[in-house]
Write a protein that holds these residues in place. Structure first.
Motif, mmCIF file in Angstrom:
data_model
loop_
_atom_site.group_PDB
_atom_site.id
_atom_site.type_symbol
_atom_site.label_atom_id
_atom_site.label_comp_id
_atom_site.label_asym_id
_atom_site.label_seq_id
_atom_site.Cartn_x
_atom_site.Cartn_y
_atom_site.Cartn_z
ATOM 1 N N ASN A 197 0.808 -1.234 0.000
ATOM 2 C CA ASN A 197 0.000 0.000 0.000
ATOM 3 C C ASN A 197 0.834 1.274 0.000
ATOM 4 O OD1 ASN A 197 -2.422 -1.461 0.006
ATOM 5 N ND2 ASN A 197 -2.420 -1.610 2.237
ATOM 6 N N ILE A 198 2.132 1.162 -0.264
ATOM 7 C CA ILE A 198 3.000 2.331 -0.391
ATOM 8 C C ILE A 198 3.214 2.576 -1.876
ATOM 9 C CG2 ILE A 198 5.308 3.271 0.024
ATOM 10 C CD1 ILE A 198 5.403 1.632 2.598
ATOM 11 N N ALA A 199 2.833 3.754 -2.341
ATOM 12 C CA ALA A 199 2.953 4.074 -3.757
ATOM 13 C C ALA A 199 4.420 4.250 -4.151
ATOM 14 C CB ALA A 199 2.166 5.346 -4.071
ATOM 15 N N LEU A 200 4.763 3.778 -5.354
ATOM 16 C CA LEU A 200 6.129 3.867 -5.867
ATOM 17 C C LEU A 200 6.104 4.507 -7.247
ATOM 18 C CD1 LEU A 200 7.215 0.168 -5.147
ATOM 19 C CD2 LEU A 200 7.616 2.145 -3.655
ATOM 20 N N THR A 201 7.166 5.240 -7.577
ATOM 21 C CA THR A 201 7.312 5.704 -8.948
ATOM 22 C C THR A 201 7.696 4.520 -9.828
ATOM 23 O OG1 THR A 201 9.675 6.193 -8.693
ATOM 24 C CG2 THR A 201 8.118 7.945 -8.122
ATOM 25 N N ASP A 202 7.515 4.686 -11.130
ATOM 26 C CA ASP A 202 7.871 3.603 -12.050
ATOM 27 C C ASP A 202 9.352 3.256 -11.946
ATOM 28 O OD1 ASP A 202 5.299 3.573 -12.832
ATOM 29 O OD2 ASP A 202 5.651 4.075 -14.936
ATOM 30 N N ARG A 203 10.207 4.270 -11.792
ATOM 31 C CA ARG A 203 11.647 4.013 -11.699
ATOM 32 C C ARG A 203 11.991 3.273 -10.406
ATOM 33 N NH1 ARG A 203 11.300 5.544 -16.255
ATOM 34 N NH2 ARG A 203 12.869 6.651 -17.475
ATOM 35 N N CYS A 204 11.286 3.582 -9.334
ATOM 36 C CA CYS A 204 11.536 2.892 -8.066
ATOM 37 C C CYS A 204 11.077 1.434 -8.165
ATOM 38 C CB CYS A 204 10.811 3.608 -6.926
ATOM 39 S SG CYS A 204 11.313 3.072 -5.280
ATOM 40 N N ALA A 205 9.932 1.202 -8.799
ATOM 41 C CA ALA A 205 9.459 -0.172 -9.001
ATOM 42 C C ALA A 205 10.419 -0.940 -9.899
ATOM 43 C CB ALA A 205 8.067 -0.152 -9.612
ATOM 44 N N LEU A 206 10.947 -0.268 -10.932
ATOM 45 C CA LEU A 206 11.912 -0.912 -11.813
ATOM 46 C C LEU A 206 13.180 -1.280 -11.046
ATOM 47 C CD1 LEU A 206 12.759 -1.683 -14.745
ATOM 48 C CD2 LEU A 206 13.699 0.633 -14.945
ATOM 49 N N ALA A 207 13.607 -0.405 -10.127
ATOM 50 C CA ALA A 207 14.799 -0.683 -9.327
ATOM 51 C C ALA A 207 14.602 -1.927 -8.448
ATOM 52 C CB ALA A 207 15.145 0.525 -8.459
ATOM 53 N N LEU A 208 13.408 -2.083 -7.872
ATOM 54 C CA LEU A 208 13.122 -3.265 -7.072
ATOM 55 C C LEU A 208 13.113 -4.525 -7.933
ATOM 56 C CD1 LEU A 208 10.330 -1.984 -4.641
ATOM 57 C CD2 LEU A 208 12.756 -2.351 -4.149
ATOM 58 N N ASP A 209 12.581 -4.392 -9.153
ATOM 59 C CA ASP A 209 12.587 -5.518 -10.083
ATOM 60 C C ASP A 209 14.024 -5.919 -10.412
ATOM 61 O OD1 ASP A 209 12.156 -7.385 -12.031
ATOM 62 O OD2 ASP A 209 11.059 -6.089 -13.384
ATOM 63 N N ILE A 210 14.861 -4.941 -10.700
ATOM 64 C CA ILE A 210 16.263 -5.223 -11.033
ATOM 65 C C ILE A 210 16.976 -5.866 -9.854
ATOM 66 C CG2 ILE A 210 18.476 -4.122 -11.564
ATOM 67 C CD1 ILE A 210 16.870 -2.026 -13.154
ATOM 68 N N SER A 211 16.756 -5.335 -8.673
ATOM 69 C CA SER A 211 17.429 -5.904 -7.494
ATOM 70 C C SER A 211 16.982 -7.335 -7.237
ATOM 71 C CB SER A 211 17.149 -5.030 -6.265
ATOM 72 O OG SER A 211 15.767 -5.020 -5.945
ATOM 73 N N TRP A 212 15.719 -7.624 -7.511
ATOM 74 C CA TRP A 212 15.216 -9.000 -7.345
ATOM 75 C C TRP A 212 15.914 -9.937 -8.328
ATOM 76 C CZ3 TRP A 212 9.553 -10.869 -8.554
ATOM 77 C CH2 TRP A 212 9.401 -12.177 -8.101
ATOM 78 N N ARG A 213 16.022 -9.504 -9.571
ATOM 79 C CA ARG A 213 16.672 -10.341 -10.583
ATOM 80 C C ARG A 213 18.157 -10.541 -10.256
ATOM 81 N NH1 ARG A 213 13.317 -10.570 -15.259
ATOM 82 N NH2 ARG A 213 11.490 -9.237 -15.017
ATOM 83 N N LEU A 214 18.805 -9.481 -9.791
ATOM 84 C CA LEU A 214 20.215 -9.604 -9.401
ATOM 85 C C LEU A 214 20.380 -10.566 -8.233
ATOM 86 C CD1 LEU A 214 21.686 -5.974 -9.533
ATOM 87 C CD2 LEU A 214 22.371 -7.928 -10.932
ATOM 88 N N ALA A 215 19.541 -10.402 -7.214
ATOM 89 C CA ALA A 215 19.636 -11.261 -6.041
ATOM 90 C C ALA A 215 19.395 -12.721 -6.416
ATOM 91 C CB ALA A 215 18.627 -10.814 -4.980
ATOM 92 N N HIS A 216 18.487 -12.955 -7.357
ATOM 93 C CA HIS A 216 18.227 -14.336 -7.788
ATOM 94 C C HIS A 216 19.436 -14.903 -8.526
ATOM 95 C CE1 HIS A 216 16.653 -17.480 -10.490
ATOM 96 N NE2 HIS A 216 15.906 -17.776 -9.465
ATOM 97 N N ARG A 217 20.049 -14.115 -9.374
ATOM 98 C CA ARG A 217 21.212 -14.600 -10.139
ATOM 99 C C ARG A 217 22.396 -14.905 -9.235
ATOM 100 N NH1 ARG A 217 22.058 -12.472 -16.216
ATOM 101 N NH2 ARG A 217 19.882 -12.436 -16.891
ATOM 102 N N TYR A 218 22.591 -14.086 -8.219
ATOM 103 C CA TYR A 218 23.734 -14.287 -7.325
ATOM 104 C C TYR A 218 23.359 -15.057 -6.062
ATOM 105 C CZ TYR A 218 26.380 -11.035 -10.240
ATOM 106 O OH TYR A 218 27.042 -10.445 -11.288
ATOM 107 N N ASP A 219 22.144 -15.583 -6.027
ATOM 108 C CA ASP A 219 21.676 -16.414 -4.913
ATOM 109 C C ASP A 219 21.833 -15.675 -3.583
ATOM 110 O OD1 ASP A 219 20.589 -18.593 -3.656
ATOM 111 O OD2 ASP A 219 22.459 -19.716 -3.555
ATOM 112 N N MET A 220 21.243 -14.491 -3.493
ATOM 113 C CA MET A 220 21.327 -13.669 -2.281
ATOM 114 C C MET A 220 19.918 -13.208 -1.899
ATOM 115 S SD MET A 220 24.770 -11.414 -3.129
ATOM 116 C CE MET A 220 24.921 -10.788 -1.456
#
Length: 263
Positions: A79-102
């Protein structure tokens, strides 16, 4: 359409920074710039001093008038609103964390996600005194505490993947409805949904191997069923020899009486 990112597995420090950034932004969506400064405040283990030598401390950074590019919005985290760039940053961090198993996603991984796209407010705030390579190196060594192999190349791949995912992510349940907050809830697309070709080939090889193994087991089972039953093994019967007990022979006594008569 409202899109909910609450399913992303974040470290508790990142969750605290998001809530704190929401309070600061009041009714405005949380942008990358505010989230960056709150991550700095929430980080109790990282060393930011060498970065601050180039960019200035948190108070200096907060005085900069930098904002994310104007976008449509519609992204939420709990329920916390995010800008598109902030949501994209979370998406990128998720993909990075998955690739590096973190996982859950550590604080430094979110920072890398915030600066992956050079157009974000966070990236412009930190690039003011550092090159991209220098910034990524310092975030790894001082904030994350380790060096990630081929980070710049991986970051570019992940950024392109995240930017190309423009359609609504898959729903959390078949109905696609999230009860909390009364709006439609969505996950971001999992990195597993967009696995690289190498992973797909590995899965195909593993699947083919399992099929071959299954066929071999079926063939062995059928051959075992068609084989005649084994002949019964001969039974050896051992007869114990009879036992005789010899009793002593009976003893007879005879008494002979002789009488003499006169003639």
């Amino acid at each position: 359409m409202i899109r909910d990112l609450s399913g992303i597995p974040l470290h508790s420090a990142v969750e605290a920074a998001l809530r704190s950034a929401s309070v600061k932004r009041m009714r405005e969506p949380v942008d990358t710039f505010t989230l960056l400064t709150e991550l700095m405040r929430a980080d109790n283990s990282g060393e930011w001093s060498r970065i601050w030598l180039h960019t200035g401390g948190i108070d200096t950074i907060e005085k900069k008038l930098i904002a994310d590019p104007v976008t449509s919005g519609g992204w939420y985290w709990e329920n916390i609103a995010l800008t598109d760039r902030c949501a994209l940053a979370l998406d990128i961090s998720w993909r990075l964390a998955h690739r590096y198993d973190m996982l859950p996603i550590p604080l430094a991984m979110v920072v890398l996600g915030l600066v992956a796209d050079s157009s974000t407010a966070a990236a412009r705030a930190l690039h003011a005194g550092l090159t991209r390579t220098e910034l990524l190196s310092l975030v790894q060594s001082d904030v994350l505490g380790t060096t990630l192999s081929y980070l710049e190349r991986t970051l570019g791949e992940v950024l392109r993947e995240a930017q190309s995912t423009t359609q609504p992510p898959r729903p959390r349940n078949p109905a696609g409805e999230e009860q909390r907050g009364g709006h439609t809830g969505f996950w971001l697309k999992s990195p597993l949904d967009q696995a690289p070709p190498l992973s797909s080939r590995r899965l195909k090889v593993i699947g083919a191997g399992l099929i071959v193994l299954l066929i071999a087991l079926i063939a062995v089972d059928r051959s075992e069923r068609g084989r005649p039953p084994p002949a019964p093994s001969p039974t050896r019967v051992t007869v114990a020899p009879p036992t005789f007990t010899l009793e002593p022979a009976p003893t007879f006594r005879y008494t002979i009486q002789m009488s003499t008569r006169p003639r």
